[in-house]
Scaffold this motif. Structure first.
Motif, short mmCIF file in Angstrom:
data_model
loop_
_atom_site.label_atom_id
_atom_site.label_comp_id
_atom_site.label_asym_id
_atom_site.label_seq_id
_atom_site.Cartn_x
_atom_site.Cartn_y
_atom_site.Cartn_z
N ARG A 1 55.65 53.52 35.83
CA ARG A 1 56.72 52.92 35.03
C ARG A 1 56.26 51.65 34.31
N GLY A 2 54.99 51.58 34.02
CA GLY A 2 54.48 50.49 33.20
C GLY A 2 54.34 49.15 33.89
N ARG A 3 54.55 49.09 35.19
CA ARG A 3 54.44 47.82 35.89
C ARG A 3 52.97 47.46 36.12
N TRP A 4 52.73 46.15 36.31
CA TRP A 4 51.38 45.65 36.51
C TRP A 4 51.27 45.02 37.89
N ARG A 5 50.08 45.10 38.46
CA ARG A 5 49.81 44.46 39.74
C ARG A 5 48.36 43.98 39.77
N THR A 6 48.10 43.05 40.65
CA THR A 6 46.76 42.52 40.84
C THR A 6 46.19 43.07 42.13
N ARG A 7 45.02 43.70 42.04
CA ARG A 7 44.36 44.26 43.21
C ARG A 7 43.20 43.35 43.60
N GLN A 8 43.04 43.18 44.90
CA GLN A 8 41.98 42.35 45.45
C GLN A 8 41.09 43.21 46.34
N LEU A 9 39.79 43.06 46.17
CA LEU A 9 38.82 43.79 46.98
C LEU A 9 38.01 42.77 47.77
N VAL A 10 38.02 42.88 49.10
CA VAL A 10 37.27 41.99 49.98
C VAL A 10 36.21 42.82 50.69
N SER A 11 34.98 42.38 50.65
CA SER A 11 33.87 43.12 51.26
C SER A 11 33.08 42.20 52.17
N ASN A 12 32.35 42.81 53.12
CA ASN A 12 31.52 42.03 54.04
C ASN A 12 30.09 41.86 53.53
N VAL A 13 29.82 42.37 52.34
CA VAL A 13 28.52 42.18 51.68
C VAL A 13 28.80 41.83 50.23
N PRO A 14 27.93 41.05 49.59
CA PRO A 14 28.14 40.73 48.17
C PRO A 14 28.05 41.97 47.31
N LEU A 15 28.98 42.10 46.35
CA LEU A 15 29.00 43.22 45.42
C LEU A 15 28.99 42.69 44.00
N SER A 16 28.31 43.41 43.12
CA SER A 16 28.37 43.08 41.71
C SER A 16 29.70 43.57 41.13
N ARG A 17 29.95 43.22 39.88
CA ARG A 17 31.20 43.64 39.24
C ARG A 17 31.28 45.16 39.14
N ASP A 18 30.17 45.80 38.77
CA ASP A 18 30.15 47.26 38.64
C ASP A 18 30.32 47.94 40.00
N GLU A 19 29.65 47.42 41.01
CA GLU A 19 29.79 48.00 42.34
C GLU A 19 31.21 47.87 42.86
N ALA A 20 31.81 46.71 42.63
CA ALA A 20 33.20 46.53 43.08
C ALA A 20 34.14 47.46 42.33
N ALA A 21 33.89 47.69 41.04
CA ALA A 21 34.74 48.60 40.27
C ALA A 21 34.64 50.03 40.80
N ARG A 22 33.42 50.44 41.19
CA ARG A 22 33.27 51.80 41.72
C ARG A 22 33.94 51.94 43.08
N VAL A 23 33.84 50.90 43.92
CA VAL A 23 34.51 50.96 45.23
C VAL A 23 36.02 50.92 45.06
N GLY A 24 36.50 50.07 44.17
CA GLY A 24 37.95 49.94 43.99
C GLY A 24 38.58 51.09 43.26
N ALA A 25 37.77 51.95 42.62
CA ALA A 25 38.32 53.09 41.88
C ALA A 25 38.79 54.20 42.79
#
Length: 304
Positions: A69-93
């Protein structure tokens, strides 16, 4: 939890506490970082600083997404190892695809693209960068006033010993406050009001002042006085650097110069009054009758 988190050289104790608390939650937990900080007893300023450190080191990633229904939300990803932006996007997908809704949105049926100019704010990555017209550019005189504010923070409170490397950034933030019409005293009072109570140490004074001045609120003034408040003039007195002030009527000197001139005039009047008293004493010494008897010392009367 890897030992590298506890031994991380660039993470503060609050950042380590926030991260370990999040990693200790159940797998299916859906708790935001701000809620975790409240439960862990981490204050607002310390939370923002800790969150920024975790994002810089790659342990926390955030992005906005549109749901049903067109609403927006903010998602947060917390990991126990450092992730790059691309790696975090693949995990969060994983499991983030939203099925389209059949119902027509409340705003109405889809329409063709309208013709017009570009919006004032254009998305860049996952943030919004305001257009140059949206942020007022401070004048050089205001920038000088702002720099004097941040240079004198330690006089405002001894706990505000700010590192010199962050002073230019704080001066830019203070200049934004002056550019929208706030006075120097108002900026100082806002900083003083946000300080913790007496006896409480301020471990990161630069971050605290940056947080206080991060956004300049609009000046709320009556309509009839808005033109006068927005008008600032330069003091005609002798200053090493230009000083701006808001005149109440048509005065050309700031409050400090007017006070100095008044004290100088008062000193001149005192000198004139002393000279008049001295002349009166000389007249009495010449033999002019005086209403007050003169003291007798060694058989000779001296003037008072």
């Amino acid at each position: 939890m890897p030992n590298e988190i506890i031994r991380h050289p660039r993470l503060s104790s609050d950042a380590v506490r926030l991260l370990t608390w999040q990693l200790s939650l159940p797998v299916d937990a859906d708790e935001s970082l701000s809620k975790t900080a409240q439960r862990a007893g981490i204050g607002k300023v310390a939370f923002l600083r800790a969150k920024g450190q975790l994002k810089d080191e790659g342990y926390v990633h955030e992005w906005r997404e549109q749901v049903e229904r067109g609403r927006w939300r903010t998602r947060q990803l917390v990991s126990n190892v450092p992730l790059s932006r691309d790696e975090a996007a693949r995990v969060g997908a994983v499991s983030t695809q939203v099925a389209p809704t059949v119902a027509v949105p409340a705003a109405g049926a889809p329409m063709g693209r309208g013709v017009g100019r570009l919006p004032e704010q254009t998305p860049v990555g996952d943030t919004y960068q305001p257009s140059p017209e949206a942020v007022p550019v401070p004048e050089p005189a205001l920038a000088a006033e702002a720099r004097r504010i941040v240079d004198a923070l330690h006089r405002l409170d001894p706990r505000l010993r700010v590192p010199r490397g962050i002073l230019p950034e704080l001066a830019e933030l203070a200049a934004q406050w002056l550019a929208v019409g706030h006075t120097v005293d108002a900026v100082r009072e806002e900083i003083r009001r946000q300080l913790p109570g007496c006896g409480t140490a301020v471990h990161h004074p630069g971050g605290l002042v940056r947080y206080v001045l991060r956004e300049a609120p609009p000046l709320d003034v009556p309509a009839e006085s808005s033109a006068r408040v927005a008008q600032m003039v330069e003091c005609a007195g002798a200053h090493t650097q230009p000083r701006l002030f808001r005149p109440v009527a048509d005065e050309l000197l700031c409050a400090d110069c007017r006070q100095a001139r008044a004290e100088s005039a008062a000193g001149a009047q005192t000198a004139v009054r002393g000279a008049a008293v001295a002349r009166a004493a000389l007249r009495r010494w010449d033999g002019t009758p005086s209403a007050v008897p003169l003291p007798l010392v060694s058989g000779v009367r001296h003037g008072a």
